[in-house]
Scaffold this active site. Structure first.
Site, PDB file in Angstrom:
ATOM      1  N   CYS A 287     136.515   9.546  92.457  1.00  0.00           N
ATOM      2  CA  CYS A 287     135.645   9.275  91.319  1.00  0.00           C
ATOM      3  C   CYS A 287     136.386   8.497  90.233  1.00  0.00           C
ATOM      4  CB  CYS A 287     135.117  10.608  90.766  1.00  0.00           C
ATOM      5  SG  CYS A 287     133.929  10.379  89.458  1.00  0.00           S
TER       6      CYS A 287
ATOM      7  N   GLY B 216     164.027  -7.613  96.936  1.00  0.00           N
ATOM      8  CA  GLY B 216     163.014  -8.393  96.238  1.00  0.00           C
ATOM      9  C   GLY B 216     162.309  -9.482  97.010  1.00  0.00           C
TER      10      GLY B 216
ATOM     11  N   GLY C 233     163.680  -3.926 100.846  1.00  0.00           N
ATOM     12  CA  GLY C 233     162.783  -2.816 101.179  1.00  0.00           C
ATOM     13  C   GLY C 233     161.519  -3.375 101.801  1.00  0.00           C
TER      14      GLY C 233
HETATM   15  C1  LIG Z   1     167.468  -1.530  92.708  1.00  0.00           C
HETATM   16  C2  LIG Z   1     166.478  -1.937  93.719  1.00  0.00           C
HETATM   17  N1  LIG Z   1     166.910  -2.466  94.872  1.00  0.00           N
HETATM   18  C3  LIG Z   1     166.048  -2.835  95.849  1.00  0.00           C
HETATM   19  C4  LIG Z   1     164.687  -2.704  95.680  1.00  0.00           C
HETATM   20  C5  LIG Z   1     163.779  -3.126  96.806  1.00  0.00           C
HETATM   21  O1  LIG Z   1     162.988  -4.190  96.467  1.00  0.00           O
HETATM   22  P1  LIG Z   1     162.036  -4.853  97.572  1.00  0.00           P
HETATM   23  O2  LIG Z   1     161.226  -3.776  98.171  1.00  0.00           O
HETATM   24  O3  LIG Z   1     161.230  -5.828  96.814  1.00  0.00           O
HETATM   25  O4  LIG Z   1     162.931  -5.523  98.568  1.00  0.00           O
HETATM   26  C6  LIG Z   1     164.196  -2.189  94.489  1.00  0.00           C
HETATM   27  C7  LIG Z   1     162.741  -2.099  94.273  1.00  0.00           C
HETATM   28  O5  LIG Z   1     162.202  -2.482  93.290  1.00  0.00           O
HETATM   29  C8  LIG Z   1     165.113  -1.783  93.482  1.00  0.00           C
HETATM   30  O6  LIG Z   1     164.694  -1.257  92.346  1.00  0.00           O
END
Ligand SMILES: Cc1ncc(COP(=O)(O)O)c(C=O)c1O
Length: 410
Positions: A340, A237, A273
């Site tokens: 479109c 997150g 991520g």
């Molecule tokens: C369970 C879970 N972990 C990790 C992530 C990765 O989040 P981020 O890309 O914001 O680090 C997500 C993405 O929403 C997720 O659903």
């Protein structure tokens, strides 16, 4: 790793104009060393704490990128059987794969058990029953955590808030202890930890800390009942700097706040991520046509909302820049795609220099939820992906062909 060398915008040591010539546009381009740097920041922040960093592969599931991360010791956070498959193929150690998701099918659960992944992050009581039943049939024990919804609403786009009361994610906060007591009675599950993930592109650490403090209360209550929670999974997150000047906390600041919330002996999992791959990837696009309509200036490019859905879906901002330095006058411009739909835009009302037809632009920080969320809408073929390492640019996904469009049709 983006910088100008004389008049040319480069990624690492490679000119983007050379990549455009060699691989065509539109295309996704990644910096290998930025990915490594981002991952190392997490590893360094984890320091001597036991646990691991699981790359949230929903953000980018290209096999070469997964292989790179697996090779430097990352675990993987997965959300489907397909992601587990990709991660195993890329060489992730199954004992470092965690699996979240509100709707795991029986087939996916069976596949995950067969693959001996590290643990399931369970999101409902019925999912617990399903996992217990399938594990029973397979005569294995499933390692589990519960994803607890801590009812913390971080300040981010409403579509990527997951920790708020009333969302579909996780076990409701008030049911958390009951979930563990229920699992304790199941023969085919082994409880190993607790998980929460409150959302994405979060820039204030206070929300993470509040969630951790609420999770700690559950940990205490559960452990009072004789259930040991070895792993604290803090989810992902952490946000990235999409717009210049955005203040972005780094992993060490995050962990510095979170570790003291929990007892010293706890092991930790983080699931970043976006903050691993987001600023390591960019989309290179070409200006097909220019026009002025209704008093507005438009650049019509070869990338559409099917290639990058984030501006359309989340009104997300990505910086757009020419790949050649220019002193040309700047005008307010919409950068749009060929599809479109009025929602087909990459950026609106951007001050961009006047660039010739056939010129190139870079849409920055599109490494996360870019290629991974792309589609073939309008029967547009999926983009190639290129990985740059120093002065080498290697193709890691071919541009799809028209034949690919028909691949599974009968
Ligand atoms: C369970 C879970 N972990 C990790 C992530 C990765 O989040 P981020 O890309 O914001 O680090 C997500 C993405 O929403 C997720 O659903």
């Amino acid at each position: 790793m983006l910088h100008f060398k004389k008049n040319d915008l480069c990624i690492e040591q490679v000119k983007l104009s050379d990549i455009a010539k060699q691989y065509g546009t539109s295309a996704y381009i990644y910096s290998k060393n930025q990915i490594i740097k981002n991952f190392e920041a997490y590893r360094k922040a984890l320091g001597s704490k036991r646990g691991f960093i699981c790359f949230a592969c929903k953000t980018n599931s290209n096999g070469a990128i997964l292989k790179l991360l697996a090779g430097i010791g990352a675990g993987a956070d997965t959300t489907s059987g397909g992601e587990i498959y990709r991660c195993l193929k890329a060489g992730f150690n199954p004992s470092k794969i965690v699996y979240a998701g509100v709707g795991k099918t029986s087939e996916e659960i069976e596949y995950a058990l067969k693959s001996k992944i590290f643990m399931f992050n369970i999101e409902s009581f019925e999912e617990l029953d399903a996992i217990d039943n399938i594990a029973d049939k397979m005569k294995v024990k499933a390692k589990i955590s519960f994803r607890i919804n801590p009812y913390v609403n971080p300040d981010t786009h409403s579509y990527i808030v997951t920790g708020k009361k009333g969302t579909k994610f996780g076990i409701p906060y008030e049911d958390a202890v009951k979930a563990y007591l229920t699992a304790k009675k199941k023969k085919n599950v082994a409880i190993v930890g607790i998980h929460s993930h409150i959302g994405s592109q979060i820039l204030n650490i206070a929300s993470f800390k509040l969630a951790a403090q609420k999770i700690k209360k559950i940990v205490d209550a559960v452990e009072k009942n004789g259930i040991k929670l070895e792993y604290i999974n803090c989810g992902g997150g952490l946000g990235i700097e999409y717009e210049e000047g955005q203040k972005v906390p780094d992993p060490s600041q995050l962990m510095l706040e979170l570790f003291p919330v929990f007892d010293k002996d706890k092991k930790f999992i983080f699931e970043p991520g976006r903050s691993i791959i987001g600023n390591a990837g960019h989309m290179l696009i070409k200006i097909l046509y220019r026009k002025i309509s209704g008093g507005k200036s438009f650049l019509i490019t070869d990338a559409g909302m099917n290639d990058l859905i984030r501006p359309t879906l989340y009104e997300a901002y990505h910086e757009i820049m020419p790949i050649k330095k220019t002193n040309a006058k700047k005008v307010k411009t919409d950068v749009v795609g060929p599809i479109c739909e009025s929602g087909d835009f990459i950026g609106k009302d951007r001050m961009l220099p006047i660039i010739e037809q056939g010129g190139y632009l870079l849409v920055t920080c599109t490494g996360a939820y870019g290629a991974a969320m792309s589609s073939e809408y309008n029967s547009r073929t999926l983009l190639p992906e290129v990985l740059v390492d120093g002065d080498k640019a290697v193709l890691i996904r071919k541009r799809a062909s028209y034949k690919n469009l028909l691949l599974n049709e009968i």
